[in-house]
Design an enzyme around this catalytic site. Structure first.
Site, PDB file in Angstrom:
ATOM      1  N   ASP A  85       0.866  -1.175   0.000  1.00  0.00           N
ATOM      2  CA  ASP A  85       0.000   0.000   0.000  1.00  0.00           C
ATOM      3  C   ASP A  85       0.910   1.235   0.000  1.00  0.00           C
ATOM      4  OD1 ASP A  85      -2.221   1.538   0.016  1.00  0.00           O
ATOM      5  OD2 ASP A  85      -2.973   0.874   1.960  1.00  0.00           O
ATOM      6  N   CYS A 272     -15.168 -23.954  17.604  1.00  0.00           N
ATOM      7  CA  CYS A 272     -14.361 -24.053  16.392  1.00  0.00           C
ATOM      8  C   CYS A 272     -13.446 -25.262  16.542  1.00  0.00           C
ATOM      9  CB  CYS A 272     -13.557 -22.757  16.250  1.00  0.00           C
ATOM     10  SG  CYS A 272     -12.243 -22.826  15.039  1.00  0.00           S
TER      11      CYS A 272
HETATM   12 ZN   LIG Z   1     -10.463 -21.832  16.144  1.00  0.00          ZN
END
Ligand SMILES: [Zn+2]
Length: 504
Positions: A85, A272
């Site tokens: 950038d 998760c």
């Molecule tokens: Zn995770």
């Protein structure tokens, strides 16, 4: 050609961006890397997560190293493609920076950037119209002059589109910069708007720019990388993303999921199965040293980003991106609002959604948002424009539960009563009108619907009848402008008996 589209669904695409240091499959999220210090080393981003391209900031490198010029790959110890950038974001935040467009372009070439960005002038989210006009004119001027500053041939150059929430200015900027020799177009200024959860505005901005930009160029949504909104952005045609959020969020203990963000201290369970969440419990994360925790949450966040991109790609291949959108956009009311905003852009989506080479699979309809699907718009358009009625007299009956409709009991019964004199069509949502002889054509019998009593079919039925100029129309079970209404098939039977007796 540095960008090649391989597969499409809605306006979303799987593409290959060809850089001098290798190909990157899109959609792709570039992790933002600080040139000086990182919580996760760039080399780890590649070896552990498979992120093959990163983005860093050439202005920070310039400030730190100035003329002691080093290669950006050496500084970051990353051997894949690096986008740099230009410091435009710092310009937005601090109002002024100490480097010119020409200097930073030449500097990016010197440090070996694979994708460079000109020093555009970000409009931001809260500029006055006058300020916005200035940023657009100045960005266009700098984009134009930047071309003569380039010396190396094989760097890809990004020409950002400014204008912010002023859509006419944004469109003008996209038109002008789209004419120039650039390879990638980032949409400038969304960061603040994203932070305010103004996803509807982002939808407007993306569509406005994409409509006028050359479709063969990659489109980059600056500063966006939260898994919950990636599917929406991809579905509108964004190919590249960059995100510092994985690390910034981790700093504050913010744990990303596909449905939003959670605070690590409030979690009992880590919902998760990434390597981090498999190994540690929420309690263990909370009890460890801050720096370790931060690194582990950043890793989890990156796994989530990666997982979402994989899901999106598979959805594009399967032609189920719309279904993914329907699910994701319910994770936040502002996202759902943005999803409903697509109703303004169904034409744009329909034009880009591939008609051929798409897997034939059933469509799912849940509620009024499902009706915006490009398949519905396309079907209705074609039935009005291309379809010729086989007979002058029409009988409309409600869509039966059995599919295909022309094999249903109600159809067989009707056929017996009216014979060949009448054209039988089915009415109902989501298709509006289905001529019986088309009942087996895709997707008219390949769908599952939970739509109840929405009656969006009515206005389309009226349009259909008018456009086909039927001489007589009978509708069963409903009232409709210009049609004789009968309440049931039995009534229809009586009506025909009387009619025939009168004739004889
Ligand atoms: Zn995770």
């Amino acid at each position: 050609m540095c960008f090649e589209v391989k597969e499409r669904d809605l306006c979303g695409r799987i593409g290959v961006l060809k850089t001098r240091r290798g190909n990157i499959e899109t959609p792709y999220v570039m992790p933002v890397v600080n040139p000086i210090r990182n919580i996760i080393e760039p080399s780890e981003l590649k070896s552990e997560f498979g992120f093959n391209m990163i983005i860093t900031n050439s202005y920070i490198i310039w400030k730190h190293y100035k003329d002691n010029i080093k290669d950006v790959h050496e500084i970051t110890k990353f051997d894949g493609p690096i986008m740099t950038d230009s410091g435009a974001y710092q310009l937005l935040v601090y109002g002024d920076i100490e480097v010119s467009n020409k200097e930073i372009i030449e500097y990016q070439e010197k440090i070996g950037s694979d994708i460079g960005v000109i020093l555009d002038v970000p409009t931001g989210a809260h500029a006055s119209r006058e300020e916005a006009e200035y940023t657009v004119m100045e960005t266009i001027r700098r984009a134009k002059e930047s071309i003569s500053y380039r010396k190396e041939k094989d760097i890809l150059w990004a020409g950002p589109i400014q204008g912010g929430t002023y859509l006419d200015l944004l469109e003008y900027c996209a038109k002008e910069i789209g004419k120039m020799d650039f390879h990638i177009h980032p949409l400038g200024s969304p960061t603040q708007i994203l932070e305010e959860y103004n996803y509807s505005k982002i939808v407007d901005m993306i569509v406005t720019a994409k409509r006028v930009l050359p479709p063969e160029r990659a489109f980059h949504l600056f500063g966006a990388g939260h898994p919950m909104m990636l599917s929406l952005a991809v579905a509108l045609g964004c190919d590249l993303f960059d995100s510092a959020a994985y690390a910034l969020y981790a700093k504050d203990g913010r744990y990303m999921t596909q449905n939003g963000t959670m605070r690590i201290e409030e979690l009992k369970e880590l919902p998760c199965c990434c390597p981090v969440c498999n190994k540690y419990s929420a309690k263990e994360l909370m009890e460890m040293e801050k720096e370790n925790r931060e690194k582990l949450i950043a890793k989890h966040n990156l796994y989530k980003v990666k997982e979402e991109i994989k899901l999106i790609k598979e959805a594009i291949r399967e032609g189920t991106l719309w279904e993914l959108l329907e699910a994701r956009c319910r994770s936040h009311p502002r996202l759902y609002e943005a999803f409903k905003r697509l109703s303004l852009y169904v034409d744009y989506i329909e034009e880009n959604d591939p008609v051929v080479n798409k897997k034939v699979r059933g469509l799912f309809f849940y509620d009024e948002t499902s009706i915006m699907r490009p398949e519905i718009l396309r079907y209705k358009k074609r039935i009005i424009e291309r379809y010729t009625k086989p007979k002058d007299k029409l009988i409309l009956v409600p869509m039966p539960k059995e599919k295909p409709f022309n094999k249903s009991k109600i159809f067989k019964k009707l056929k017996k009563i009216v014979g060949d004199e009448y054209h039988i069509c089915f009415y109902g949502d989501p298709f509006g009108i289905v001529p019986s002889e088309l009942s087996e054509t895709f997707p008219l019998s390949q769908f599952e619907s939970a739509l109840d009593n929405m009656k969006t079919w009515k206005s389309f039925a009226i349009e259909f009848i008018k456009s086909k100029e039927y001489k007589e129309v009978i509708i069963i079970g409903e009232e409709l402008e210009g049609a004789k209404s009968l309440s049931s098939i039995n009534d229809l039977e009586k009506y025909f008996r009387c009619k025939n007796e009168n004739i004889s």
